[in-house]
Design a protein around this motif. Structure first.
Motif, mmCIF file in Angstrom:
data_model
loop_
_atom_site.group_PDB
_atom_site.id
_atom_site.type_symbol
_atom_site.label_atom_id
_atom_site.label_comp_id
_atom_site.label_asym_id
_atom_site.label_seq_id
_atom_site.Cartn_x
_atom_site.Cartn_y
_atom_site.Cartn_z
ATOM 1 N N ARG A 23 0.934 -1.049 0.089
ATOM 2 C CA ARG A 23 0.073 -0.043 0.120
ATOM 3 C C ARG A 23 0.880 1.203 -0.040
ATOM 4 O O ARG A 23 0.600 2.320 -0.700
ATOM 5 N N ALA A 24 1.954 1.356 0.894
ATOM 6 C CA ALA A 24 2.637 2.530 0.855
ATOM 7 C C ALA A 24 3.436 2.707 -0.580
ATOM 8 O O ALA A 24 3.376 3.916 -0.696
ATOM 9 N N GLU A 25 3.687 1.761 -1.055
ATOM 10 C CA GLU A 25 4.411 2.000 -2.483
ATOM 11 C C GLU A 25 3.678 2.381 -3.346
ATOM 12 O O GLU A 25 3.775 3.404 -4.218
ATOM 13 N N GLN A 26 2.485 1.809 -3.520
ATOM 14 C CA GLN A 26 1.388 2.306 -4.574
ATOM 15 C C GLN A 26 0.796 3.683 -4.198
ATOM 16 O O GLN A 26 0.575 4.369 -5.148
ATOM 17 N N GLU A 27 0.884 4.265 -2.987
ATOM 18 C CA GLU A 27 0.332 5.535 -2.618
ATOM 19 C C GLU A 27 1.407 6.439 -2.840
ATOM 20 O O GLU A 27 1.433 7.609 -2.438
ATOM 21 N N GLY A 28 2.768 6.098 -2.834
ATOM 22 C CA GLY A 28 3.816 6.878 -2.733
ATOM 23 C C GLY A 28 4.275 7.719 -1.646
ATOM 24 O O GLY A 28 4.831 8.529 -1.401
ATOM 25 N N ALA A 29 3.721 6.701 -0.401
ATOM 26 C CA ALA A 29 3.923 7.214 1.012
ATOM 27 C C ALA A 29 5.377 7.051 1.426
ATOM 28 O O ALA A 29 6.078 6.187 0.975
ATOM 29 N N GLU A 30 5.785 7.828 2.338
ATOM 30 C CA GLU A 30 7.213 8.057 2.783
ATOM 31 C C GLU A 30 7.495 6.638 3.918
ATOM 32 O O GLU A 30 8.474 6.243 4.208
ATOM 33 N N ARG A 31 6.470 6.227 4.458
ATOM 34 C CA ARG A 31 6.170 5.532 5.697
ATOM 35 C C ARG A 31 5.241 4.581 5.624
ATOM 36 O O ARG A 31 4.182 4.723 5.250
ATOM 37 N N LEU A 32 5.295 3.392 6.195
ATOM 38 C CA LEU A 32 4.320 2.414 5.991
ATOM 39 C C LEU A 32 3.490 2.597 7.305
ATOM 40 O O LEU A 32 3.876 2.917 8.283
ATOM 41 N N ASP A 33 2.155 2.445 7.115
ATOM 42 C CA ASP A 33 1.481 2.502 7.915
ATOM 43 C C ASP A 33 1.172 1.012 9.016
ATOM 44 O O ASP A 33 0.217 0.437 8.611
ATOM 45 N N LEU A 34 1.898 1.074 9.814
ATOM 46 C CA LEU A 34 1.962 -0.251 10.706
ATOM 47 C C LEU A 34 2.218 -0.007 12.125
ATOM 48 O O LEU A 34 3.420 0.566 12.535
ATOM 49 N N ALA A 35 1.536 -0.357 12.931
ATOM 50 C CA ALA A 35 1.467 -0.164 14.338
ATOM 51 C C ALA A 35 2.400 -0.903 15.052
ATOM 52 O O ALA A 35 3.317 -0.440 16.010
ATOM 53 N N PRO A 36 2.504 -2.342 14.997
ATOM 54 C CA PRO A 36 3.268 -3.222 15.875
ATOM 55 C C PRO A 36 4.779 -3.062 15.393
ATOM 56 O O PRO A 36 4.897 -2.649 14.371
ATOM 57 N N ARG A 37 5.847 -3.147 16.372
ATOM 58 C CA ARG A 37 6.892 -3.402 16.142
ATOM 59 C C ARG A 37 7.421 -4.643 15.279
ATOM 60 O O ARG A 37 6.531 -5.440 15.140
ATOM 61 N N ASP A 38 8.312 -4.425 14.495
ATOM 62 C CA ASP A 38 8.683 -5.501 13.323
ATOM 63 C C ASP A 38 8.532 -7.006 14.177
ATOM 64 O O ASP A 38 7.860 -7.807 13.237
ATOM 65 N N PRO A 39 9.068 -7.216 15.265
ATOM 66 C CA PRO A 39 9.042 -8.644 15.781
ATOM 67 C C PRO A 39 7.561 -9.000 16.111
ATOM 68 O O PRO A 39 7.246 -10.376 16.299
ATOM 69 N N ASP A 40 6.575 -8.007 16.252
ATOM 70 C CA ASP A 40 5.240 -8.429 16.595
ATOM 71 C C ASP A 40 4.240 -8.455 15.532
ATOM 72 O O ASP A 40 3.069 -8.330 15.579
ATOM 73 N N VAL A 41 4.790 -8.341 14.211
ATOM 74 C CA VAL A 41 3.826 -8.306 13.128
ATOM 75 C C VAL A 41 3.317 -9.567 12.733
ATOM 76 O O VAL A 41 3.983 -10.683 12.350
ATOM 77 N N PRO A 42 1.828 -9.706 12.517
ATOM 78 C CA PRO A 42 1.305 -11.047 12.502
ATOM 79 C C PRO A 42 1.163 -11.435 11.145
ATOM 80 O O PRO A 42 1.088 -10.550 10.248
ATOM 81 N N LEU A 43 0.485 -12.660 10.621
ATOM 82 C CA LEU A 43 0.357 -12.945 9.425
ATOM 83 C C LEU A 43 -1.288 -12.354 9.144
ATOM 84 O O LEU A 43 -1.857 -12.118 9.862
ATOM 85 N N SER A 44 -1.468 -12.103 7.644
ATOM 86 C CA SER A 44 -2.658 -11.965 7.333
ATOM 87 C C SER A 44 -3.503 -13.159 7.112
ATOM 88 O O SER A 44 -2.920 -14.213 7.228
ATOM 89 N N PRO A 45 -4.761 -13.152 7.057
ATOM 90 C CA PRO A 45 -5.718 -14.343 6.710
ATOM 91 C C PRO A 45 -5.010 -15.080 5.520
ATOM 92 O O PRO A 45 -5.004 -16.240 5.481
ATOM 93 N N LEU A 46 -4.563 -14.372 4.480
ATOM 94 C CA LEU A 46 -3.955 -15.269 3.333
ATOM 95 C C LEU A 46 -2.788 -16.066 3.771
ATOM 96 O O LEU A 46 -2.577 -17.078 3.536
ATOM 97 N N GLY A 47 -2.071 -15.397 4.693
ATOM 98 C CA GLY A 47 -0.629 -15.893 5.044
ATOM 99 C C GLY A 47 -1.008 -16.959 6.075
ATOM 100 O O GLY A 47 -0.279 -18.072 5.853
ATOM 101 N N GLN A 48 -2.047 -16.906 6.857
ATOM 102 C CA GLN A 48 -2.492 -18.215 7.544
ATOM 103 C C GLN A 48 -2.652 -19.532 6.575
ATOM 104 O O GLN A 48 -2.566 -20.684 6.995
ATOM 105 N N GLU A 49 -3.443 -19.127 5.495
ATOM 106 C CA GLU A 49 -3.885 -20.201 4.612
ATOM 107 C C GLU A 49 -2.564 -20.649 3.839
ATOM 108 O O GLU A 49 -2.267 -21.976 3.638
ATOM 109 N N GLN A 50 -1.539 -20.003 3.726
ATOM 110 C CA GLN A 50 -0.269 -19.994 2.920
ATOM 111 C C GLN A 50 0.540 -21.111 3.990
ATOM 112 O O GLN A 50 1.177 -22.128 3.527
ATOM 113 N N ALA A 51 0.242 -20.873 5.064
ATOM 114 C CA ALA A 51 1.145 -21.708 6.098
ATOM 115 C C ALA A 51 0.634 -23.238 6.152
ATOM 116 O O ALA A 51 1.311 -24.054 6.307
ATOM 117 N N ALA A 52 -0.874 -23.187 6.220
ATOM 118 C CA ALA A 52 -1.495 -24.574 6.279
ATOM 119 C C ALA A 52 -1.072 -25.413 4.922
ATOM 120 O O ALA A 52 -0.773 -26.684 4.978
#
Length: 240
Positions: A23-52
């Protein structure tokens, strides 16, 4: 010299950080809109399917003797989804963690050029492999911790089957170390191919004390199971 019998490396499934980066790249933003610190970033729903889907692939191959996991949440969740119902020895190893971007964390390439133009120039001069962001790590720094990890595995598990669950830069650098690549060869490979979410890379012992490439960055298991690969996987949202 001792060598593993088989080495597999899985990149974590799609994370909410991957989505924020696109999203940040597509919008030309300078910064990612992401609240958790890097070690605490979870999977998306698709990521959970990929893990399975990785888990279903695991049931088609001889089981690993050991699964080592980066302690970051997205890799832990990937391992949890892939190993559900399997009784395999597991451990977290911080040497498999993602590269630390230090002061440039969460910034897009545009953001780095806008906010830290001198760092963008320094990176261009030094090159991707040796450039270390302020407070962060270079690719060479990550390679040093991986050398130690692989040496431990060769010593403690000769002839064994080991699976690593980790991050994209780590996958590239495991290949660099196992295949004795040059800096130039690694950088060319990284330019040509982004490591896909939930991809699988494998090497097998050749009987002569070395590991030979079997597959790299493979996502055939996702398509075979009607699991979507990450959309726009080639979009980068970090200055690496």
């Amino acid at each position: 010299m001792n060598e593993l019998g088989w080495l597999g490396v899985v990149r974590h499934g799609e994370s909410v950080g991957n989505l924020a980066a696109v999203r940040a790249e597509q919008e030309g933003a300078e910064r990612l809109d992401l609240a958790p610190r890097d070690p605490d970033v979870p999977l998306s729903p698709l990521g959970q399917e990929q893990a399975a889907a990785v888990g279903r692939w695991l049931r088609t191959v001889p089981p690993p003797d050991l699964v080592l996991i980066s302690p970051y949440l997205r890799t832990v969740e990937t391992a949890r989804g892939a190993l559900a119902g399997l009784d395999l020895p597991t451990a977290c190893d911080e040497r498999l963690r993602d590269r630390d971007l230090g002061q440039l964390d969460l910034l897009t390439t545009h953001g780095v050029r806008s906010r830290y133009p001198q760092e963008a120039e320094r990176r261009a001069r030094l090159g991707k492999f040796y450039y270390r962001p302020p407070g962060g790590e270079s690719w060479a720094d990550v390679a040093l911790r991986l050398r130690a990890l692989l040496a431990d595995l060769r010593r403690d598990h000769p002839g064994g089957r080991v699976l690593l669950v980790t991050h994209d830069v780590v996958v590239q650098l495991v290949r660099y170390l196992v295949e004795d690549m040059t800096e130039q060869g690694l950088m060319e490979a990284a330019r040509q191919q982004v490591i896909a979410n939930a991809s699988i890379s494998t090497w097998t012992g050749d009987g002569g004390g070395r590991l030979a490439a079997q597959s790299f960055n493979d996502i055939a298991h996702l398509r075979a199971q009607d699991t979507e690969p990450t959309a726009e996987e080639g979009v980068r949202a970090e200055p690496v």
